[in-house]
Design a protein around this motif. Sequence first.
Motif, PDB file in Angstrom:
ATOM      1  N   LEU A  42       0.848  -1.013  -0.153  1.00 14.71           N
ATOM      2  CA  LEU A  42      -0.003  -0.134  -0.136  1.00 14.71           C
ATOM      3  C   LEU A  42       0.991   1.315  -0.079  1.00 14.71           C
ATOM      4  CD1 LEU A  42      -2.990  -0.741   2.351  1.00 14.71           C
ATOM      5  CD2 LEU A  42      -2.866  -1.177   0.068  1.00 14.71           C
ATOM      6  N   LEU A  43       1.862   1.125   0.655  1.00 11.16           N
ATOM      7  CA  LEU A  43       3.103   2.325   0.771  1.00 11.16           C
ATOM      8  C   LEU A  43       3.470   2.784  -0.589  1.00 11.16           C
ATOM      9  CD1 LEU A  43       4.558   4.500   2.032  1.00 11.16           C
ATOM     10  CD2 LEU A  43       6.249   2.814   2.860  1.00 11.16           C
ATOM     11  N   ILE A  44       3.665   1.512  -1.508  1.00 10.42           N
ATOM     12  CA  ILE A  44       4.078   1.997  -2.958  1.00 10.42           C
ATOM     13  C   ILE A  44       3.080   2.810  -3.597  1.00 10.42           C
ATOM     14  CG2 ILE A  44       4.560   0.704  -5.272  1.00 10.42           C
ATOM     15  CD1 ILE A  44       5.853  -1.712  -3.275  1.00 10.42           C
ATOM     16  N   ASP A  45       1.721   2.135  -3.355  1.00 10.43           N
ATOM     17  CA  ASP A  45       0.533   2.849  -4.070  1.00 10.43           C
ATOM     18  C   ASP A  45       0.499   4.321  -3.689  1.00 10.43           C
ATOM     19  OD1 ASP A  45       0.080   0.514  -5.639  1.00 10.43           O
ATOM     20  OD2 ASP A  45      -1.355  -0.141  -4.124  1.00 10.43           O
ATOM     21  N   LEU A  46       0.726   4.341  -2.391  1.00 10.05           N
ATOM     22  CA  LEU A  46       0.540   5.834  -1.748  1.00 10.05           C
ATOM     23  C   LEU A  46       1.711   6.882  -2.512  1.00 10.05           C
ATOM     24  CD1 LEU A  46      -0.651   7.960   0.535  1.00 10.05           C
ATOM     25  CD2 LEU A  46       1.315   6.787   1.807  1.00 10.05           C
ATOM     26  N   CYS A  47       2.713   6.196  -2.477  1.00 12.63           N
ATOM     27  CA  CYS A  47       4.020   7.049  -3.034  1.00 12.63           C
ATOM     28  C   CYS A  47       3.490   7.418  -4.460  1.00 12.63           C
ATOM     29  CB  CYS A  47       5.243   6.540  -2.808  1.00 12.63           C
ATOM     30  SG  CYS A  47       5.750   6.193  -1.260  1.00 12.63           S
ATOM     31  N   SER A  60      -4.707  10.248   5.555  1.00 12.05           N
ATOM     32  CA  SER A  60      -5.940  10.059   5.001  1.00 12.05           C
ATOM     33  C   SER A  60      -5.812   9.338   3.683  1.00 12.05           C
ATOM     34  CB  SER A  60      -6.523  11.311   4.762  1.00 12.05           C
ATOM     35  OG  SER A  60      -7.634  11.260   4.152  1.00 12.05           O
ATOM     36  N   LEU A  61      -4.921   9.474   3.024  1.00 11.87           N
ATOM     37  CA  LEU A  61      -4.807   8.532   1.534  1.00 11.87           C
ATOM     38  C   LEU A  61      -4.451   7.289   1.934  1.00 11.87           C
ATOM     39  CD1 LEU A  61      -2.635  11.267  -0.363  1.00 11.87           C
ATOM     40  CD2 LEU A  61      -5.136  10.671  -0.780  1.00 11.87           C
ATOM     41  N   GLU A  63       3.732   6.076  -8.873  1.00  7.23           N
ATOM     42  CA  GLU A  63       4.801   5.877  -9.946  1.00  7.23           C
ATOM     43  C   GLU A  63       5.874   6.934  -9.681  1.00  7.23           C
ATOM     44  OE1 GLU A  63       5.467   4.479 -14.320  1.00  7.23           O
ATOM     45  OE2 GLU A  63       3.331   5.427 -13.780  1.00  7.23           O
ATOM     46  N   HIS A  64       7.251   6.474  -9.329  1.00  6.71           N
ATOM     47  CA  HIS A  64       8.398   7.253  -9.274  1.00  6.71           C
ATOM     48  C   HIS A  64       8.040   8.295  -8.312  1.00  6.71           C
ATOM     49  CE1 HIS A  64       9.812   5.366 -12.864  1.00  6.71           C
ATOM     50  NE2 HIS A  64       8.903   5.656 -13.721  1.00  6.71           N
ATOM     51  N   ASP A  65       7.388   8.181  -7.278  1.00  6.79           N
ATOM     52  CA  ASP A  65       6.986   8.910  -6.160  1.00  6.79           C
ATOM     53  C   ASP A  65       6.317  10.301  -6.445  1.00  6.79           C
ATOM     54  OD1 ASP A  65       8.148   7.398  -4.259  1.00  6.79           O
ATOM     55  OD2 ASP A  65      10.152   8.238  -4.180  1.00  6.79           O
ATOM     56  N   ARG A  66       5.541   9.943  -7.634  1.00  5.64           N
ATOM     57  CA  ARG A  66       5.043  11.240  -8.137  1.00  5.64           C
ATOM     58  C   ARG A  66       3.763  11.728  -7.205  1.00  5.64           C
ATOM     59  NH1 ARG A  66      -0.039  10.634 -10.957  1.00  5.64           N
ATOM     60  NH2 ARG A  66      -0.649   8.379 -11.302  1.00  5.64           N
ATOM     61  N   LYS A  77      -9.874   1.315  -2.055  1.00  5.00           N
ATOM     62  CA  LYS A  77      -9.754   2.418  -3.162  1.00  5.00           C
ATOM     63  C   LYS A  77      -8.394   2.763  -3.624  1.00  5.00           C
ATOM     64  CE  LYS A  77     -13.539   4.116  -0.368  1.00  5.00           C
ATOM     65  NZ  LYS A  77     -14.161   5.126   0.357  1.00  5.00           N
ATOM     66  N   GLU A  78      -8.422   3.237  -4.897  1.00  6.13           N
ATOM     67  CA  GLU A  78      -7.184   3.748  -5.428  1.00  6.13           C
ATOM     68  C   GLU A  78      -6.972   4.991  -5.055  1.00  6.13           C
ATOM     69  OE1 GLU A  78      -8.938   4.981  -9.859  1.00  6.13           O
ATOM     70  OE2 GLU A  78      -7.184   3.301  -9.648  1.00  6.13           O
ATOM     71  N   VAL A  79      -5.909   5.642  -5.203  1.00  4.49           N
ATOM     72  CA  VAL A  79      -5.323   7.185  -4.961  1.00  4.49           C
ATOM     73  C   VAL A  79      -4.865   7.813  -6.447  1.00  4.49           C
ATOM     74  CG1 VAL A  79      -3.403   8.530  -4.048  1.00  4.49           C
ATOM     75  CG2 VAL A  79      -4.573   6.919  -2.674  1.00  4.49           C
ATOM     76  N   THR A  80      -5.877   8.615  -6.731  1.00  3.36           N
ATOM     77  CA  THR A  80      -5.349   9.506  -8.011  1.00  3.36           C
ATOM     78  C   THR A  80      -5.105  10.868  -7.714  1.00  3.36           C
ATOM     79  OG1 THR A  80      -7.690  10.226  -8.042  1.00  3.36           O
ATOM     80  CG2 THR A  80      -7.528   8.127  -9.052  1.00  3.36           C
ATOM     81  N   ASP A  81      -4.747  11.631  -8.778  1.00  2.00           N
ATOM     82  CA  ASP A  81      -4.548  13.044  -8.407  1.00  2.00           C
ATOM     83  C   ASP A  81      -5.561  13.895  -8.011  1.00  2.00           C
ATOM     84  OD1 ASP A  81      -1.840  12.478  -9.497  1.00  2.00           O
ATOM     85  OD2 ASP A  81      -2.196  13.339 -11.490  1.00  2.00           O
ATOM     86  N   GLY A  82      -6.730  13.225  -8.277  1.00  2.00           N
ATOM     87  CA  GLY A  82      -7.873  14.129  -7.742  1.00  2.00           C
ATOM     88  C   GLY A  82      -8.069  13.964  -6.439  1.00  2.00           C
ATOM     89  N   ASP A  83      -7.820  12.588  -6.029  1.00  2.00           N
ATOM     90  CA  ASP A  83      -7.812  12.309  -4.572  1.00  2.00           C
ATOM     91  C   ASP A  83      -6.814  13.048  -3.666  1.00  2.00           C
ATOM     92  OD1 ASP A  83      -9.929  10.444  -4.857  1.00  2.00           O
ATOM     93  OD2 ASP A  83      -8.315   8.802  -5.435  1.00  2.00           O
TER      94      ASP A  83
END
Length: 334
Positions: free
Chosen positions: A27-32, A75-76, A34-37, A84-90
């Motif tokens: 989950l931490l990878i998803d939080l960070c 929160s993310l 791709e390329h920590d964007r 749920k996923e995390v997007t730029d909008g989130d």
Amino acid sequence: MASTNAPGAPQDGDLHQQTVEFPDNILLIDLCGEHDRHLAKIENALSVQILRRGNLLAVHGDEAEVADAVQVLKSLYLRLEGGKEVTDGDIDRELRMGSGTGAAPDVDHQLEMFKGGRVEIKTRKKLVEPRTEAQKAYVQSLFEKELAFGIGPAGTGKTYLAVAVGVSMFIEGHVDKIILSRPAVEAGEKLGYLPGDMKDKVDPYMQPLYDALNDFLPGKQLAKLIEDKKIEIAPLAFMRGRTLSRAFVVLDEAQNATTMQMKMFLTRLGQGSRMVVTGDRTQIDLPRGVPSGLHDAERLLSTIPKIGFNYFTSKDVVRHPLVAAIIEAYEADG
């Protein structure tokens, strides 16, 4: 998640550090991102530095910004734990509004979800969440009021959120149909010169409404609902003479309705229906000298308690950041 404060770690000025532990590395990878964007987006927005050390994130910066960044990260992460996923909008929403807690509410408990928790609108394809306080107040008004207005510049989510609420109420059985309408006003072009029959000429004006619906409903289901007249998309002129009962009705681009058209539309409201009127007072395409029905409705109806008026500014723009800057430039010149 665990966090520790280490105010003395950074040595430059009054910089502050807080370290947060995230137990699930996946989950931490998803939080960070791709390329920590995702981290970069938070860093740029809050002027902090975020360093990753194993399953720890260390946030450096001014104390208030560090606290905000940590709250956004937590929160993310909770969102990811909920599947749920995390997007730029989130991320944008969390940066604007801060975090909320609690599970996604059901629209059958519409009033409860505005008591401080997160607001989520359920549709067939996605959950939609307001990204600003003005959007949250607007969604609340859509659920609570039989007639609500959303007034403000382009890109603030007026139509998108209205259609999302309409789809949600339709799915839950609160209404039997969705009706979306726009004035077919010529913005510099002449309808008569466009090729095709009347439907071909009018459909381009309605395309933003189709686009919103496609975001919330699977393609085949949407096509079937339109075929069965459970969802109607039509020019404002086609509303004349109808009584709209148990329907969720949206009038988009209402600044281009004349006073008589607006009166005609508003008086279509029937039993068990919800009606939403959206518009931008700065983008009126009516002929010179023809008053906007949106302006007159605002003037005449704003004192009626059962009608909700909701306003947006450039700060509520959720499109590309340049859109907000463009709107502010035009407002300053005007």
